[in-house]
Design a protein around this motif. Sequence first.
Motif, mmCIF file in Angstrom:
data_model
loop_
_atom_site.group_PDB
_atom_site.id
_atom_site.type_symbol
_atom_site.label_atom_id
_atom_site.label_comp_id
_atom_site.label_asym_id
_atom_site.label_seq_id
_atom_site.Cartn_x
_atom_site.Cartn_y
_atom_site.Cartn_z
ATOM 1 N N PRO A 33 0.811 -1.220 0.000
ATOM 2 C CA PRO A 33 0.000 0.000 0.000
ATOM 3 C C PRO A 33 0.845 1.272 0.000
ATOM 4 C CG PRO A 33 -0.744 -1.529 1.705
ATOM 5 C CD PRO A 33 0.530 -2.078 1.143
ATOM 6 N N GLY A 34 0.328 2.281 -0.675
ATOM 7 C CA GLY A 34 0.934 3.608 -0.648
ATOM 8 C C GLY A 34 2.099 3.802 -1.595
ATOM 9 N N ILE A 57 -1.096 0.977 -12.739
ATOM 10 C CA ILE A 57 -1.853 2.224 -12.598
ATOM 11 C C ILE A 57 -1.570 2.779 -11.213
ATOM 12 C CG2 ILE A 57 -4.122 3.311 -12.601
ATOM 13 C CD1 ILE A 57 -5.097 1.084 -14.433
ATOM 14 N N GLY A 58 -1.144 4.043 -11.183
ATOM 15 C CA GLY A 58 -0.750 4.688 -9.940
ATOM 16 C C GLY A 58 -1.904 5.355 -9.212
ATOM 17 N N LEU A 59 -1.574 5.916 -8.058
ATOM 18 C CA LEU A 59 -2.558 6.533 -7.177
ATOM 19 C C LEU A 59 -3.216 7.765 -7.786
ATOM 20 C CD1 LEU A 59 -0.528 6.231 -3.854
ATOM 21 C CD2 LEU A 59 -2.418 4.763 -4.624
ATOM 22 N N GLU A 60 -2.520 8.415 -8.732
ATOM 23 C CA GLU A 60 -3.058 9.598 -9.401
ATOM 24 C C GLU A 60 -3.680 9.241 -10.751
ATOM 25 O OE1 GLU A 60 -3.067 12.488 -7.740
ATOM 26 O OE2 GLU A 60 -2.072 11.419 -6.108
ATOM 27 N N THR A 91 -3.986 2.857 -1.534
ATOM 28 C CA THR A 91 -3.427 3.654 -0.435
ATOM 29 C C THR A 91 -3.265 2.906 0.878
ATOM 30 O OG1 THR A 91 -5.621 4.477 0.130
ATOM 31 C CG2 THR A 91 -4.293 5.828 -1.369
ATOM 32 N N ASP A 92 -4.092 1.883 1.122
ATOM 33 C CA ASP A 92 -4.045 1.240 2.435
ATOM 34 C C ASP A 92 -4.355 -0.245 2.351
ATOM 35 O OD1 ASP A 92 -6.863 0.949 2.296
ATOM 36 O OD2 ASP A 92 -7.180 2.878 3.270
ATOM 37 N N GLU A 93 -4.433 -0.885 3.499
ATOM 38 C CA GLU A 93 -4.588 -2.340 3.560
ATOM 39 C C GLU A 93 -5.940 -2.838 3.069
ATOM 40 O OE1 GLU A 93 -6.095 -0.404 7.082
ATOM 41 O OE2 GLU A 93 -4.046 -0.375 6.303
ATOM 42 N N LYS A 96 -8.615 -0.790 -1.564
ATOM 43 C CA LYS A 96 -9.527 0.024 -2.382
ATOM 44 C C LYS A 96 -8.723 1.032 -3.193
ATOM 45 C CE LYS A 96 -13.733 2.725 -2.320
ATOM 46 N NZ LYS A 96 -14.792 3.351 -1.531
ATOM 47 N N PHE A 97 -9.098 1.159 -4.469
ATOM 48 C CA PHE A 97 -8.392 2.071 -5.358
ATOM 49 C C PHE A 97 -8.893 3.498 -5.178
ATOM 50 C CE2 PHE A 97 -8.581 -1.873 -8.233
ATOM 51 C CZ PHE A 97 -7.460 -2.418 -7.634
ATOM 52 N N THR A 98 -8.011 4.470 -5.425
ATOM 53 C CA THR A 98 -8.445 5.863 -5.444
ATOM 54 C C THR A 98 -9.391 6.050 -6.630
ATOM 55 O OG1 THR A 98 -6.667 6.611 -6.898
ATOM 56 C CG2 THR A 98 -6.214 6.658 -4.504
ATOM 57 N N ASP A 99 -10.148 7.129 -6.618
ATOM 58 C CA ASP A 99 -11.039 7.409 -7.750
ATOM 59 C C ASP A 99 -10.244 7.531 -9.044
ATOM 60 O OD1 ASP A 99 -13.210 7.361 -6.034
ATOM 61 O OD2 ASP A 99 -13.420 9.549 -5.944
#
Length: 160
Positions: A33-34, A57-60, A91-93, A96-99
């Motif tokens: 995560p992260g 695919i990244g967080l952004e 982002t975390d355990e 779940k993906f960011t939007d």
Amino acid sequence: YVQQDFLTVNPWSRPGTPLEKIDGIVIHYVGNPGTSAQANRNYFAQPDTQVSAHFLIGLEGEVIQCIPLTEIAYASNSRNTDTVSIECCHTDETGKFTDATYDSLVQLTAFLCSKFNLTENDVIRHYDITGKDCPKYFVENEAAWETFRSDVGAVLAEYA
């Protein structure tokens, strides 16, 4: 919107083996995560790292292509030989993906389905192959998985 940053051909993560047919798209999540898409791509590039994916695919929502679509990746066990793999950062355990990650995943998956004459029903989870909790959020939340496949289908319909 895809940045190509191919791994060097090597015996561990990019064998250079031809991908002769594509019968599905496999969705994964990274185990750490992260972390960023670039960090995971760089991890794939380390000697003796025996894993890879076609896309990260990244967080952004950024997308990095690590393996050409003409070659297998080491991501989906027995389905390496007939699938394209997409790894997603989270982002975390919960997994779940960011939007932004989710939106890019829907768009990329729909594009790949269109390119290879597949439908949303040809999109599977790593879990569906091995029983591994990957991608964790979509394994633990079946409704979210079905919504994702429906969202892919809706974008695919726009290609028609």
